[in-house]
Design a protein around this motif. Structure first.
Motif, PDB file in Angstrom:
ATOM      1  N   UNK A 324     -15.523  14.511   0.053  1.00 58.86           N
ATOM      2  CA  UNK A 324     -14.700  13.950   1.114  1.00 58.86           C
ATOM      3  C   UNK A 324     -13.336  14.628   1.106  1.00 58.86           C
ATOM      4  N   UNK A 325     -12.854  14.976   2.290  1.00 60.45           N
ATOM      5  CA  UNK A 325     -11.546  15.627   2.380  1.00 60.45           C
ATOM      6  C   UNK A 325     -10.538  14.664   2.981  1.00 60.45           C
ATOM      7  N   UNK A 326      -9.295  15.090   3.006  1.00 61.96           N
ATOM      8  CA  UNK A 326      -8.237  14.245   3.526  1.00 61.96           C
ATOM      9  C   UNK A 326      -7.520  13.508   2.410  1.00 61.96           C
ATOM     10  N   UNK A 327      -6.621  12.613   2.781  1.00 58.99           N
ATOM     11  CA  UNK A 327      -5.831  11.895   1.779  1.00 58.99           C
ATOM     12  C   UNK A 327      -6.724  10.959   0.980  1.00 58.99           C
ATOM     13  N   UNK A 328      -6.604  10.986  -0.345  1.00 51.24           N
ATOM     14  CA  UNK A 328      -7.428  10.153  -1.217  1.00 51.24           C
ATOM     15  C   UNK A 328      -6.557   9.108  -1.912  1.00 51.24           C
ATOM     16  N   UNK A 341       4.000  12.073  -2.556  1.00 55.00           N
ATOM     17  CA  UNK A 341       2.799  12.758  -2.054  1.00 55.00           C
ATOM     18  C   UNK A 341       2.128  13.605  -3.134  1.00 55.00           C
ATOM     19  N   UNK A 342       0.821  13.676  -3.085  1.00 52.52           N
ATOM     20  CA  UNK A 342       0.055  14.516  -4.012  1.00 52.52           C
ATOM     21  C   UNK A 342      -0.159  15.874  -3.322  1.00 52.52           C
ATOM     22  N   UNK A 343       0.852  16.719  -3.379  1.00 46.87           N
ATOM     23  CA  UNK A 343       0.851  17.946  -2.583  1.00 46.87           C
ATOM     24  C   UNK A 343      -0.274  18.908  -2.969  1.00 46.87           C
ATOM     25  N   UNK A 344      -0.510  19.061  -4.276  1.00 49.23           N
ATOM     26  CA  UNK A 344      -1.573  19.969  -4.707  1.00 49.23           C
ATOM     27  C   UNK A 344      -2.942  19.425  -4.305  1.00 49.23           C
ATOM     28  N   UNK A 442       1.411  17.669   7.357  1.00 47.23           N
ATOM     29  CA  UNK A 442       0.186  16.897   7.123  1.00 47.23           C
ATOM     30  C   UNK A 442       0.526  15.565   6.453  1.00 47.23           C
ATOM     31  N   UNK A 443       1.397  15.606   5.447  1.00 53.23           N
ATOM     32  CA  UNK A 443       1.746  14.374   4.742  1.00 53.23           C
ATOM     33  C   UNK A 443       2.631  13.469   5.597  1.00 53.23           C
ATOM     34  N   UNK A 444       3.492  14.052   6.421  1.00 53.23           N
ATOM     35  CA  UNK A 444       4.280  13.230   7.341  1.00 53.23           C
ATOM     36  C   UNK A 444       3.361  12.484   8.302  1.00 53.23           C
ATOM     37  N   UNK A 445       2.349  13.197   8.776  1.00 57.26           N
ATOM     38  CA  UNK A 445       1.387  12.612   9.713  1.00 57.26           C
ATOM     39  C   UNK A 445       0.625  11.454   9.063  1.00 57.26           C
ATOM     40  N   UNK A 446       0.352  11.558   7.753  1.00 53.15           N
ATOM     41  CA  UNK A 446      -0.423  10.551   7.033  1.00 53.15           C
ATOM     42  C   UNK A 446       0.434   9.499   6.326  1.00 53.15           C
ATOM     43  N   UNK A 453      -2.050   1.678   2.285  1.00 48.60           N
ATOM     44  CA  UNK A 453      -2.915   1.526   1.110  1.00 48.60           C
ATOM     45  C   UNK A 453      -2.133   1.286  -0.181  1.00 48.60           C
ATOM     46  N   UNK A 454      -0.840   1.596  -0.161  1.00 44.45           N
ATOM     47  CA  UNK A 454      -0.065   1.441  -1.403  1.00 44.45           C
ATOM     48  C   UNK A 454       0.835   0.212  -1.419  1.00 44.45           C
ATOM     49  N   UNK A 455       1.163  -0.348  -0.233  1.00 44.22           N
ATOM     50  CA  UNK A 455       2.090  -1.479  -0.230  1.00 44.22           C
ATOM     51  C   UNK A 455       1.421  -2.713  -0.844  1.00 44.22           C
TER      52      UNK A 455
END
Length: 458
Positions: A324-328, A341-344, A442-446, A453-455
């Motif tokens: 699966x791709x995208x933010x995990x 953000x998990x940039x790598x 990409x991270x700004x968009x997400x 998911x983190x709050x």
């Protein structure tokens, strides 16, 4: 009465609910060769590396291609660890539900020769006879022959090679009047031979003549060998793959050498009936022939396709499994600042969609390796302490002990967060400008998705 749920209670509740609904058991097939080493470690540490998922190890039918094909065809296992060439061949022969998740063994086959034959003196092998363990047309044989051909020998005319099982081979090798000039073998058989000849004082002694994989390419750790094949595509394999990667990272840490050796020795006895001293597996890790490094299918597509083509094996792109791709969302909350953000991770999860350059991908892998080596031991310790915290929290008279654990966990999470911060700074310093801009956008968009998911909700 209002009940306030702390982040810890929320996490425990979510974890218990997830474990009851989503836990999977994986049956994994493996031969007693380099493929099995990370699997043994994953089995021993499955609670740490897999969470609620579990695995069951099954022994592959040694040298029996028909039996192996039958297992693949009937989906009698979920995953099989074996060489990538054979998997490609099975796929081309109609077992087209097989999926290559990645290659994890990049070295582990070598050539032993009599001690009076100088290492890497290929011309000295002309006119001699040798053995291939455990059989002909296995990776030790295929890559050994390829190395000899590269260095001027004609495998069909200049040498004679017979396949032989280890037990018979050891007896043959030990006697001077019967000993072959060279032996093609995988680890840990290479190290077992070198260990046994000293312990049993063989008449004939051998030494490492060449690392076959290195001889072919000139570089250590660049020749694909053992692969992770998905057989049952009805299960979600991602957690198992991530756990497998963690096991390999654990093995590659020199601090864990003795523990790994004990785990693998115990596993070989349990699953293969082979009583091998832990010292042999320490030698395997020290000798340097074995190269473990899980590389995802999308990163090995080019090199394995080239190998298959050279062998006349026809495959299509469906053979490659895509995680699966995208933010995990992290399965273990190990950061004190989850919104970092998990940039790598974002880079390596979105190579195709964001079209990063080869330079960026290479930098990302290097930073990931540095980051993981520092974080994983601490993350494992956090996991252990969290479990201990849960047990103590439901007992009477443990407040002071729980308090100490909270401080220990908080300190570790703070240390991990600062490692992550250093990782982010490395990305900002080292990435090419265009790719860095793409990634940040990409991270700004997400951002909102991440926050949801983190709050913490009450």
């Amino acid at each position: 009465m209002n009940i306030i749920l702390t982040p810890l209670k929320l996490a425990i509740g979510a974890s218990l609910l997830a474990s009851s609904l989503l836990a999977q058991n994986f049956k994994v097939l493996t031969p007693p060769d380099p493929n099995s080493i990370p699997l043994m470690v994953l089995e021993a540490k499955q609670k740490e590396f897999l969470g609620t998922d579990t695995l069951q190890i099954a022994k592959a039918p040694s040298g029996d291609i028909s039996a192996m094909k039958a297992i693949m065809n009937d989906k009698k296992v979920d995953v099989a660890l074996f060489n990538f060439i054979a998997g490609g061949k099975f796929y081309s022969q109609g077992i087209d539900h097989l999926r290559l998740a990645g290659v994890h063994v990049w070295g582990g086959v070598g050539i032993l020769s009599k001690k009076d034959i100088v290492a890497n003196d290929w011309a000295a092998l002309k006119g001699t006879r040798g053995l291939s363990l455990p059989a002909i047309k296995t990776p030790p044989h295929m890559f050994g022959m390829a190395a000899m051909k590269k260095y001027g020998l004609n495998p069909k005319k200049d040498i004679k090679v017979a396949g032989m099982g280890p037990a018979v081979a050891f007896n043959t090798m030990s006697r001077k009047n019967r000993a072959p000039s060279f032996v093609l073998a995988p680890e840990p058989l290479l190290s077992i031979v070198l260990f046994k000849q000293q312990k049993e004082n063989w008449e004939q002694k051998y030494h490492l003549f060449a690392d076959s994989a290195k001889a072919i390419t000139g570089n250590s750790g660049t020749t694909p060998l053992g692969a992770f094949w998905i057989v049952n595509d009805k299960k979600n394999m991602d957690n198992l793959i991530y756990g497998f990667e963690k096991a390999i990272t654990f093995i590659n840490n020199p601090k864990n050498k003795k523990e790994v050796a004990k785990i693998v020795a115990k596993g070989f006895k349990k699953h293969f009936g082979q009583k091998v001293p832990p010292k042999v597996f320490e030698n395997v890790l020290d000798r340097g022939v074995l190269k473990l490094n899980f590389k995802d299918a999308k990163f090995v597509k080019g090199i394995v396709t080239k190998f298959w083509k050279s062998k006349g094996i026809k495959v299509d792109d469906k053979i490659f499994y895509n995680r699966q791709t995208g933010y995990k969302i992290p399965t273990l909350a190990i950061f004190t600042a989850q919104m970092m953000p998990k940039l790598v991770g974002g880079t390596l999860s979105n190579i195709d969609s964001l079209k990063f350059s080869k330079e960026t991908i290479s930098i990302a892998w290097k930073i990931k390796k540095i980051n993981q080596d520092l974080i994983i031991p601490k993350a494992i310790e956090v996991g252990k302490l969290e479990r201990e915290l849960f047990d103590l929290s439901i007992q009477k008279g443990t407040k002071s002990k729980v308090g100490k654990l909270i401080k220990e966990i908080s300190k570790l999470k703070e240390e991990i967060s600062f490692i992550q911060l250093d990782c982010i700074e490395m990305v900002k310093e080292q990435y090419p400008k265009n790719d860095l801009k793409k990634l940040i956008n990409f991270f700004k968009h997400n951002k909102d998705f991440m926050y949801q998911h983190h709050k913490v909700s009450f």
